[in-house]
Design an enzyme around this catalytic site. Structure first.
Site, mmCIF file in Angstrom:
data_model
loop_
_atom_site.group_PDB
_atom_site.id
_atom_site.type_symbol
_atom_site.label_atom_id
_atom_site.label_comp_id
_atom_site.label_asym_id
_atom_site.label_seq_id
_atom_site.Cartn_x
_atom_site.Cartn_y
_atom_site.Cartn_z
ATOM 1 N N LYS A 1 0.757 -1.159 0.013
ATOM 2 C CA LYS A 1 0.062 0.119 -0.063
ATOM 3 C C LYS A 1 0.814 1.202 -0.109
ATOM 4 O O LYS A 1 2.039 1.268 0.528
ATOM 5 C CB LYS A 1 -0.988 0.054 1.137
ATOM 6 N N ASP B 1 -2.650 -1.610 10.519
ATOM 7 C CA ASP B 1 -2.782 -1.720 9.101
ATOM 8 C C ASP B 1 -3.478 -2.848 8.459
ATOM 9 O O ASP B 1 -3.874 -2.746 7.445
ATOM 10 C CB ASP B 1 -1.381 -1.427 8.389
#
Length: 289
Positions: A13, A139
Protein backbone atom coordinates in the site's frame (compact mmCIF):
# COMPACT_ATOMS: atom_id res chain seq x y z
CA UNK A 1 -8.05 -32.28 4.99
CA UNK A 2 -5.84 -31.71 1.97
CA UNK A 3 -5.93 -28.36 0.22
CA UNK A 4 -3.51 -25.70 -0.90
CA UNK A 5 -3.28 -22.26 -2.48
CA UNK A 6 0.03 -21.13 -3.94
CA UNK A 7 1.51 -17.76 -4.93
CA UNK A 8 -1.22 -15.86 -3.05
CA UNK A 9 -0.61 -12.10 -3.43
CA UNK A 10 -0.06 -9.76 -0.50
CA UNK A 11 -0.05 -6.33 -2.16
CA UNK A 12 1.73 -3.23 -0.91
CA UNK A 13 0.00 0.00 0.00
CA UNK A 14 0.92 3.65 -0.34
CA UNK A 15 -0.34 6.43 1.90
CA UNK A 16 -1.43 9.14 -0.54
CA UNK A 17 -1.45 11.48 2.45
CA UNK A 18 -1.03 10.87 6.19
CA UNK A 19 -2.04 13.42 8.82
CA UNK A 20 -1.65 13.01 12.58
CA UNK A 21 -4.66 14.73 14.14
CA UNK A 22 -4.25 13.87 17.82
CA UNK A 23 -3.28 11.34 20.43
CA UNK A 24 -5.45 9.09 22.58
CA UNK A 25 -5.05 8.66 26.33
CA UNK A 26 -3.50 5.23 25.72
CA UNK A 27 -0.73 6.79 23.62
CA UNK A 28 -1.99 5.70 20.21
CA UNK A 29 -1.95 8.43 17.58
CA UNK A 30 -5.08 9.47 15.72
CA UNK A 31 -4.56 9.51 11.98
CA UNK A 32 -6.22 10.36 8.72
CA UNK A 33 -4.93 8.83 5.51
CA UNK A 34 -5.79 7.60 2.04
CA UNK A 35 -4.66 4.01 1.54
CA UNK A 36 -3.79 3.00 -2.03
CA UNK A 37 -3.25 -0.63 -3.11
CA UNK A 38 -0.55 -1.24 -5.71
CA UNK A 39 0.35 -4.33 -7.72
CA UNK A 40 3.77 -4.85 -6.12
CA UNK A 41 3.35 -7.90 -3.86
CA UNK A 42 4.82 -10.47 -1.55
CA UNK A 43 3.48 -13.95 -2.28
CA UNK A 44 2.57 -16.73 0.13
CA UNK A 45 2.02 -20.47 -0.32
CA UNK A 46 -0.42 -22.35 1.91
CA UNK A 47 -0.85 -26.08 2.40
CA UNK A 48 -3.40 -27.32 4.92
CA UNK A 49 -2.39 -29.78 7.65
CA UNK A 50 -4.72 -31.76 9.89
CA UNK A 51 -2.36 -32.27 12.84
CA UNK A 52 -2.75 -28.82 14.42
CA UNK A 53 0.73 -27.62 13.48
CA UNK A 54 1.19 -24.17 11.96
CA UNK A 55 4.65 -23.92 10.44
CA UNK A 56 6.55 -21.41 8.34
CA UNK A 57 8.52 -23.54 5.93
CA UNK A 58 11.16 -20.99 4.90
CA UNK A 59 13.44 -18.45 6.54
CA UNK A 60 12.64 -14.74 6.38
CA UNK A 61 15.66 -12.58 7.15
CA UNK A 62 15.21 -10.69 10.40
CA UNK A 63 11.83 -12.25 11.23
CA UNK A 64 11.80 -15.30 13.52
CA UNK A 65 8.85 -17.57 12.79
CA UNK A 66 7.46 -17.24 16.33
CA UNK A 67 7.09 -13.46 16.02
CA UNK A 68 6.03 -13.42 12.35
CA UNK A 69 2.61 -11.78 11.90
CA UNK A 70 1.78 -14.55 9.42
CA UNK A 71 2.11 -17.27 12.07
CA UNK A 72 0.38 -15.13 14.69
CA UNK A 73 -2.52 -14.46 12.29
CA UNK A 74 -2.94 -18.18 11.53
CA UNK A 75 -2.96 -19.06 15.23
CA UNK A 76 -5.40 -16.28 16.07
CA UNK A 77 -7.78 -17.40 13.31
CA UNK A 78 -7.62 -21.01 14.50
CA UNK A 79 -8.27 -19.95 18.09
CA UNK A 80 -11.23 -17.77 17.07
CA UNK A 81 -12.66 -20.67 15.07
CA UNK A 82 -12.31 -23.03 18.03
CA UNK A 83 -10.69 -25.66 15.80
CA UNK A 84 -7.40 -26.79 17.42
CA UNK A 85 -6.90 -29.54 14.81
CA UNK A 86 -6.42 -27.01 12.01
CA UNK A 87 -2.90 -26.52 10.73
CA UNK A 88 -0.91 -25.23 7.78
CA UNK A 89 2.49 -25.07 6.15
CA UNK A 90 3.13 -21.49 5.05
CA UNK A 91 5.90 -20.17 2.84
CA UNK A 92 6.47 -16.41 2.73
CA UNK A 93 8.20 -15.06 -0.36
CA UNK A 94 9.31 -11.49 0.40
CA UNK A 95 9.46 -8.92 -2.35
CA UNK A 96 8.55 -5.84 -0.31
CA UNK A 97 11.20 -4.23 1.91
CA UNK A 98 10.75 -4.34 5.67
CA UNK A 99 10.57 -0.94 7.35
CA UNK A 100 9.58 0.61 4.04
CA UNK A 101 6.14 2.00 4.90
CA UNK A 102 4.52 -0.29 2.32
CA UNK A 103 2.68 -2.45 4.86
CA UNK A 104 4.34 -5.69 3.76
CA UNK A 105 4.10 -7.53 7.08
CA UNK A 106 0.52 -6.40 7.64
CA UNK A 107 -0.44 -7.41 4.10
CA UNK A 108 1.16 -10.84 4.58
CA UNK A 109 -0.94 -11.29 7.73
CA UNK A 110 -4.13 -10.19 5.94
CA UNK A 111 -3.51 -12.64 3.09
CA UNK A 112 -3.04 -15.35 5.73
CA UNK A 113 -6.42 -14.49 7.29
CA UNK A 114 -8.16 -14.46 3.90
CA UNK A 115 -6.65 -17.66 2.51
CA UNK A 116 -6.84 -19.80 5.66
CA UNK A 117 -10.39 -18.62 6.37
CA UNK A 118 -11.16 -20.00 2.90
CA UNK A 119 -9.08 -23.21 3.06
CA UNK A 120 -10.10 -24.07 6.63
CA UNK A 121 -13.72 -23.22 5.82
CA UNK A 122 -14.14 -21.28 9.05
CA UNK A 123 -16.80 -19.06 7.45
CA UNK A 124 -15.81 -15.80 9.11
CA UNK A 125 -17.03 -12.57 7.58
CA UNK A 126 -14.73 -9.82 6.40
CA UNK A 127 -15.77 -7.63 9.33
CA UNK A 128 -14.89 -10.41 11.79
CA UNK A 129 -11.50 -10.91 10.16
CA UNK A 130 -10.89 -7.17 10.43
CA UNK A 131 -11.63 -7.33 14.17
CA UNK A 132 -9.10 -10.13 14.55
CA UNK A 133 -6.54 -8.32 12.40
CA UNK A 134 -6.73 -5.18 14.51
CA UNK A 135 -5.50 -7.22 17.48
CA UNK A 136 -2.21 -7.71 15.64
CA UNK A 137 -1.69 -4.38 13.87
CA UNK A 138 -3.48 -1.19 12.85
CA UNK A 139 -2.78 -1.61 9.11
CA UNK A 140 -4.10 -5.17 8.83
CA UNK A 141 -7.82 -4.22 8.72
CA UNK A 142 -7.18 -2.12 5.62
CA UNK A 143 -5.77 -5.06 3.67
CA UNK A 144 -8.80 -7.12 4.73
CA UNK A 145 -11.19 -4.29 3.80
CA UNK A 146 -10.78 -5.25 0.17
CA UNK A 147 -10.33 -1.92 -1.59
CA UNK A 148 -8.77 1.54 -1.35
CA UNK A 149 -9.91 3.49 1.65
CA UNK A 150 -10.06 6.76 3.55
CA UNK A 151 -8.78 5.85 7.01
CA UNK A 152 -9.37 7.46 10.39
CA UNK A 153 -8.89 6.60 14.07
CA UNK A 154 -5.67 4.61 14.48
CA UNK A 155 -6.21 3.51 10.88
CA UNK A 156 -9.03 1.06 11.51
CA UNK A 157 -12.06 3.23 10.61
CA UNK A 158 -12.30 2.81 6.85
CA UNK A 159 -14.49 4.24 4.10
CA UNK A 160 -14.33 3.16 0.41
CA UNK A 161 -12.34 5.56 -1.74
CA UNK A 162 -12.05 5.79 -5.51
CA UNK A 163 -8.50 6.61 -6.54
CA UNK A 164 -6.77 7.47 -9.79
CA UNK A 165 -5.84 4.68 -12.20
CA UNK A 166 -2.22 5.69 -12.41
CA UNK A 167 1.36 4.47 -12.10
CA UNK A 168 3.79 5.04 -9.27
CA UNK A 169 7.56 5.22 -9.17
CA UNK A 170 8.83 4.01 -5.81
CA UNK A 171 12.34 4.47 -4.40
CA UNK A 172 13.75 2.26 -1.64
CA UNK A 173 16.33 4.55 0.03
CA UNK A 174 18.03 1.57 1.66
CA UNK A 175 17.33 2.36 5.30
CA UNK A 176 15.06 0.68 7.87
CA UNK A 177 12.83 3.08 9.79
CA UNK A 178 11.62 1.84 13.21
CA UNK A 179 8.10 3.17 13.67
CA UNK A 180 8.82 3.87 17.35
CA UNK A 181 11.44 6.50 16.44
CA UNK A 182 8.89 8.44 14.42
CA UNK A 183 5.92 8.34 16.78
CA UNK A 184 7.96 9.08 19.92
CA UNK A 185 9.64 12.15 18.44
CA UNK A 186 9.05 15.57 19.99
CA UNK A 187 9.22 16.99 16.46
CA UNK A 188 6.15 15.09 15.25
CA UNK A 189 3.15 17.21 14.31
CA UNK A 190 0.17 15.88 16.27
CA UNK A 191 -2.46 18.54 15.61
CA UNK A 192 -3.13 18.55 11.87
CA UNK A 193 -6.56 19.87 10.98
CA UNK A 194 -9.16 17.13 10.61
CA UNK A 195 -10.35 16.78 7.01
CA UNK A 196 -13.41 15.07 5.56
CA UNK A 197 -13.46 12.41 2.87
CA UNK A 198 -15.17 14.96 0.62
CA UNK A 199 -12.11 17.23 0.96
CA UNK A 200 -9.99 14.60 -0.80
CA UNK A 201 -9.92 15.30 -4.56
CA UNK A 202 -11.82 12.97 -6.89
CA UNK A 203 -9.94 10.40 -8.92
CA UNK A 204 -9.53 12.68 -11.94
CA UNK A 205 -7.70 15.37 -9.96
CA UNK A 206 -5.70 13.46 -7.35
CA UNK A 207 -2.34 13.42 -9.13
CA UNK A 208 -2.25 17.15 -9.86
CA UNK A 209 -3.84 18.39 -6.63
CA UNK A 210 -0.90 17.70 -4.31
CA UNK A 211 -3.45 17.21 -1.53
CA UNK A 212 -2.16 16.97 2.02
CA UNK A 213 1.23 15.72 3.16
CA UNK A 214 2.82 13.01 5.26
CA UNK A 215 3.25 14.38 8.79
CA UNK A 216 5.77 11.62 9.57
CA UNK A 217 8.08 12.65 6.73
CA UNK A 218 9.64 15.63 8.51
CA UNK A 219 10.77 13.46 11.42
CA UNK A 220 11.96 10.60 9.21
CA UNK A 221 14.02 12.84 6.95
CA UNK A 222 15.78 14.41 9.94
CA UNK A 223 16.80 10.98 11.23
CA UNK A 224 17.54 9.50 7.81
CA UNK A 225 19.06 11.90 5.25
CA UNK A 226 18.79 9.14 2.62
CA UNK A 227 15.02 9.63 2.66
CA UNK A 228 15.38 13.40 2.28
CA UNK A 229 17.65 12.87 -0.72
CA UNK A 230 15.14 10.54 -2.38
CA UNK A 231 12.25 12.97 -1.82
CA UNK A 232 14.29 15.86 -3.22
CA UNK A 233 15.34 13.93 -6.32
CA UNK A 234 11.91 12.50 -7.12
CA UNK A 235 10.24 15.89 -6.53
CA UNK A 236 11.79 17.07 -9.80
CA UNK A 237 9.12 15.00 -11.57
CA UNK A 238 6.02 15.61 -9.47
CA UNK A 239 4.53 15.56 -6.00
CA UNK A 240 6.92 13.12 -4.28
CA UNK A 241 6.48 12.08 -0.67
CA UNK A 242 7.25 9.32 1.80
CA UNK A 243 4.73 6.55 2.47
CA UNK A 244 3.73 5.49 5.97
CA UNK A 245 6.48 5.90 8.55
CA UNK A 246 9.07 5.35 5.80
CA UNK A 247 11.41 4.70 4.25
CA UNK A 248 10.01 4.35 0.71
CA UNK A 249 9.33 7.45 -1.37
CA UNK A 250 6.85 7.62 -4.27
CA UNK A 251 5.47 9.82 -6.99
CA UNK A 252 2.35 9.29 -9.14
CA UNK A 253 2.21 9.49 -12.94
CA UNK A 254 -0.78 9.34 -15.26
CA UNK A 255 0.92 7.15 -17.87
CA UNK A 256 3.25 4.16 -17.64
CA UNK A 257 5.72 5.66 -20.10
CA UNK A 258 6.15 8.70 -17.81
CA UNK A 259 7.13 6.35 -14.99
CA UNK A 260 9.52 4.52 -17.31
CA UNK A 261 11.26 7.77 -18.24
CA UNK A 262 11.85 8.61 -14.58
CA UNK A 263 13.24 5.13 -13.89
CA UNK A 264 15.72 5.55 -16.75
CA UNK A 265 17.15 8.59 -14.96
CA UNK A 266 17.21 7.02 -11.50
CA UNK A 267 20.57 7.18 -9.67
CA UNK A 268 22.08 3.71 -9.38
CA UNK A 269 22.49 4.00 -5.60
CA UNK A 270 18.77 3.38 -5.10
CA UNK A 271 16.60 0.37 -5.77
CA UNK A 272 13.51 1.62 -7.61
CA UNK A 273 10.53 0.25 -9.45
CA UNK A 274 7.14 1.10 -10.89
CA UNK A 275 3.76 -0.20 -9.77
CA UNK A 276 0.22 0.18 -11.02
CA UNK A 277 -2.62 1.42 -8.86
CA UNK A 278 -5.24 -1.20 -7.96
CA UNK A 279 -8.79 -0.46 -6.89
CA UNK A 280 -9.46 -3.79 -5.13
CA UNK A 281 -7.48 -6.40 -3.24
CA UNK A 282 -6.87 -9.40 -5.54
CA UNK A 283 -8.18 -11.80 -2.85
CA UNK A 284 -11.22 -9.75 -1.80
CA UNK A 285 -13.52 -12.36 -3.36
CA UNK A 286 -12.50 -15.00 -0.82
CA UNK A 287 -14.76 -13.69 1.93
CA UNK A 288 -18.18 -12.11 2.38
CA UNK A 289 -18.89 -8.73 3.91
Amino acid sequence: MSASMLACPAPAKLNLFLHVTGRRADGYHLLQSAFQLIDRCDTLDFRVRDDGQILRTNDVTGVPAETDLVIRAARLLREAAGRPELGADISVNKNLPMGGGLGGGSSDAATTFLVLNHLWQTGMSRSRLMELGLQLGADIPFFLFGRNAFAEGVGETLSPLETANCWFVVIEPGVFVPTSIIFSSNQLTRDSKVVRITDFPDATNQIDSGFGRNDLEMVATRHFPEIAEAVKWLSKFGNARMTGSGACVFCAFKQEDEADEVLKQMPSRWKSWKAKAMQEHPLAHLTSA
